[in-house]
Design a protein around this motif. Structure first.
Motif, short mmCIF file in Angstrom:
data_model
loop_
_atom_site.label_atom_id
_atom_site.label_comp_id
_atom_site.label_asym_id
_atom_site.label_seq_id
_atom_site.Cartn_x
_atom_site.Cartn_y
_atom_site.Cartn_z
N VAL A 74 0.86 -1.18 0.00
CA VAL A 74 0.00 0.00 0.00
C VAL A 74 0.89 1.24 0.00
O VAL A 74 1.87 1.31 0.75
N ARG A 75 0.57 2.19 -0.87
CA ARG A 75 1.28 3.48 -0.89
C ARG A 75 0.63 4.37 0.16
O ARG A 75 -0.60 4.49 0.19
N MET A 76 1.44 4.96 1.01
CA MET A 76 0.89 5.80 2.07
C MET A 76 1.70 7.06 2.24
O MET A 76 2.92 7.05 2.08
N LYS A 77 1.00 8.13 2.57
CA LYS A 77 1.66 9.40 2.91
C LYS A 77 1.07 9.81 4.24
O LYS A 77 -0.14 10.02 4.35
N LEU A 78 1.91 9.92 5.24
CA LEU A 78 1.42 10.08 6.61
C LEU A 78 1.13 11.53 6.96
O LEU A 78 1.50 12.45 6.22
N VAL A 79 0.49 11.72 8.10
CA VAL A 79 0.10 13.05 8.58
C VAL A 79 1.32 13.96 8.71
O VAL A 79 2.27 13.61 9.41
N PRO A 80 1.33 15.11 8.04
CA PRO A 80 2.50 16.00 8.12
C PRO A 80 2.45 16.92 9.35
O PRO A 80 1.47 16.93 10.10
N ASN A 81 3.50 17.67 9.51
CA ASN A 81 3.60 18.71 10.55
C ASN A 81 3.43 18.12 11.94
O ASN A 81 4.02 17.09 12.22
N ASN A 82 2.61 18.74 12.78
CA ASN A 82 2.52 18.26 14.16
C ASN A 82 1.58 17.05 14.24
O ASN A 82 0.37 17.20 14.33
N SER A 83 2.17 15.86 14.22
CA SER A 83 1.37 14.63 14.25
C SER A 83 1.62 13.87 15.56
O SER A 83 1.32 12.68 15.65
N ALA A 84 2.14 14.58 16.57
CA ALA A 84 2.42 13.90 17.85
C ALA A 84 1.15 13.24 18.37
O ALA A 84 0.07 13.84 18.33
N GLY A 85 1.26 12.00 18.82
CA GLY A 85 0.13 11.28 19.39
C GLY A 85 -0.76 10.58 18.38
O GLY A 85 -1.62 9.79 18.74
N VAL A 86 -0.57 10.90 17.09
CA VAL A 86 -1.41 10.29 16.05
C VAL A 86 -0.78 8.97 15.61
O VAL A 86 0.41 8.91 15.31
N VAL A 87 -1.59 7.91 15.58
CA VAL A 87 -1.12 6.60 15.12
C VAL A 87 -1.87 6.24 13.84
O VAL A 87 -3.11 6.28 13.81
N THR A 88 -1.11 5.92 12.81
CA THR A 88 -1.69 5.46 11.55
C THR A 88 -1.23 4.02 11.34
O THR A 88 -0.06 3.72 11.58
N THR A 89 -2.14 3.14 10.95
CA THR A 89 -1.76 1.73 10.87
C THR A 89 -2.12 1.11 9.53
O THR A 89 -3.04 1.58 8.84
N LEU A 90 -1.40 0.04 9.23
CA LEU A 90 -1.74 -0.86 8.13
C LEU A 90 -1.48 -2.24 8.70
O LEU A 90 -0.37 -2.50 9.17
N TYR A 91 -2.48 -3.11 8.72
CA TYR A 91 -2.23 -4.41 9.33
C TYR A 91 -3.12 -5.50 8.78
O TYR A 91 -4.11 -5.24 8.09
N LEU A 92 -2.71 -6.72 9.08
CA LEU A 92 -3.47 -7.91 8.72
C LEU A 92 -3.90 -8.55 10.03
O LEU A 92 -3.10 -8.65 10.95
N SER A 93 -5.16 -8.97 10.12
CA SER A 93 -5.59 -9.61 11.35
C SER A 93 -6.72 -10.59 11.06
O SER A 93 -7.60 -10.31 10.24
N SER A 94 -6.66 -11.74 11.76
CA SER A 94 -7.69 -12.75 11.55
C SER A 94 -8.92 -12.46 12.41
O SER A 94 -9.96 -13.07 12.19
N THR A 95 -8.78 -11.56 13.38
CA THR A 95 -9.88 -11.11 14.25
C THR A 95 -10.56 -12.23 15.05
O THR A 95 -11.57 -12.00 15.68
N SER A 96 -10.02 -13.45 15.03
CA SER A 96 -10.60 -14.53 15.82
C SER A 96 -10.19 -14.33 17.28
O SER A 96 -9.40 -13.44 17.59
N SER A 97 -10.68 -15.17 18.19
CA SER A 97 -10.33 -14.95 19.59
C SER A 97 -8.84 -15.21 19.82
O SER A 97 -8.19 -14.52 20.59
N ASN A 98 -8.28 -16.22 19.14
CA ASN A 98 -6.82 -16.42 19.20
C ASN A 98 -6.22 -15.93 17.90
O ASN A 98 -5.75 -16.71 17.08
N HIS A 99 -6.24 -14.62 17.76
CA HIS A 99 -5.98 -14.10 16.42
C HIS A 99 -4.51 -14.05 16.05
O HIS A 99 -3.62 -13.98 16.91
N ASP A 100 -4.27 -14.11 14.74
CA ASP A 100 -2.96 -13.83 14.15
C ASP A 100 -3.01 -12.40 13.61
O ASP A 100 -4.06 -11.95 13.16
N GLU A 101 -1.88 -11.73 13.67
CA GLU A 101 -1.87 -10.34 13.20
C GLU A 101 -0.46 -9.91 12.83
O GLU A 101 0.50 -10.25 13.52
N LEU A 102 -0.33 -9.15 11.75
CA LEU A 102 0.93 -8.51 11.37
C LEU A 102 0.67 -7.01 11.29
O LEU A 102 -0.25 -6.59 10.59
N ASP A 103 1.46 -6.23 12.00
CA ASP A 103 1.18 -4.79 12.15
C ASP A 103 2.28 -3.86 11.69
O ASP A 103 3.42 -4.02 12.12
#
Ligand SMILES: *[C@@H]1O[C@H](CO)[C@@H](O)[C@H](O)[C@H]1NC(C)=O
Ligand SMILES: CC(=O)N[C@H]1CO[C@H](CO)[C@@H](O)[C@@H]1O
Length: 285
Positions: A74-103
């Motif tokens: 995925v091509r991404m351009k993140l929040v510029p300037n003052n982005s303190a505290g902001v989290v941007t994510t791209l991830y894979l998750s199975s969302t099951s109760s014993n989930h697998d995830e890559l973040d």
């Protein structure tokens, strides 16, 4: 070259560029907005989008399908300037109760201060496999490509085709093998993200806007039995021997990142893990 042949060359090139652009899938072909519907804007004729965070809400998208193995960039351009505290994510998750995830999690910062790229892997519901990197560019200035390759042999996180994180994928050490959805999101993480939570979000700088450009989801939707698309008749490059380990040039760029940009690696955190976890004891290739 005559003017006319130059003009036809340029016309031909423009045609090719148009074809390539037209080949970019529209976002809603694979993804739906799952949080903050009015905080997501489609751009570029639906081939890209913006995720917005303000005081009222952040936003997130999710794929319709799950994918067991494959390649996602995925091509991404993140929040510029003052982005303190902001989290941007791209991830894979199975969302099951014993989930697998890559973040991938991008931790913003005050204007002029560097972003941190934070990664994690969950297997059977257990995470705590973090690594952190500084980047060799400003990810808020231009679009860059962030990608996962995951198959039955290895898991690779790429930044602009450079492998920043690699793990052997073996059933006895680590084995995220559940089919996973693709997610992206932007949210307020100011209790932990920037200098461990010291720098809070400045809402005067809102709205915060992360841009999601074109993507390549090269995989096949989960079906049982799995999967038609990696039988011998439908061989996929990401499941072939060439994708089972890093190439020699990928290894050297991986080592370059570890040497110059790695900030934290749970594998070498002896306080947390006096004995390194099993998957850390394997060579990445
Ligand atoms: C933000 O900038 C500060 C000061 O340069 C730095 O210590 C920190 O690691 C940076 N990144 C984050 C996400 O805190
Ligand atoms: C509001 C603000 O400060 N915008 C600035 C963000 O940073 C870019 C350069 O990265 C400037 O051009 C904007 O003026």
């Amino acid at each position: 070259m005559t003017t006319r042949s130059f003009v036809s060359l340029v016309t031909a090139l423009l045609c090719v560029i148009q074809l390539v652009t037209a080949a970019n899938p529209r976002w809603n072909q694979h993804f739906k907005v799952i949080w903050g519907k009015d905080h997501v804007r489609e751009t570029n004729n639906g081939q890209s989008m913006q995720m917005v965070l303000d005081k009222s809400s952040g936003s997130a998208f999710q794929s319709y399908e799950r994918y067991k193995f494959g390649y996602l960039s995925v091509r991404m351009k993140l929040v510029p300037n003052n982005s303190a505290g902001v989290v941007t994510t791209l991830y894979l998750s199975s969302t099951s109760s014993n989930h697998d995830e890559l973040d991938f999690e991008f931790l913003g910062n005050k204007s002029g201060q560097p972003y941190i790229l934070h990664t994690n892997i969950f297997v059977n519901g257990v995470g705590s496999r973090e690594t952190r990197y500084s980047l060799w560019f400003d990810p808020a200035k231009d679009f860059h490509t962030y990608a996962f390759l995951w198959n039955r042999h290895q898991i690779v996180f790429f930044v602009d085709s450079i492998p920043v994180r690699v793990l052997r994928n073996t059933p006895t050490t680590i084995y995220p093998s559940q089919p996973m959805y693709v997610f992206g999101s932007i949210w307020n993480g100011d209790n932990w993200a920037t200098r461990g939570g010291l720098d809070k979000i400045d809402w005067n700088s809102a709205p915060f806007l992360a841009e999601i450009g074109s993507y390549n989801l090269d995989s096949c939707p989960w079906s049982d039995p799995f999967p038609l698309c990696i039988t011998t008749t439908w061989e996929k490059w990401w499941d072939q021997p060439g994708s089972w380990t890093l190439s020699p040039s990928q290894r050297s760029s991986y080592l370059w990142v570890q040497k110059n940009f790695l900030i934290y690696d749970y594998c070498t955190d002896a306080k947390r893990y006096p004995v390194p976890p099993k998957e850390c004891q394997l060579s990445p290739w």
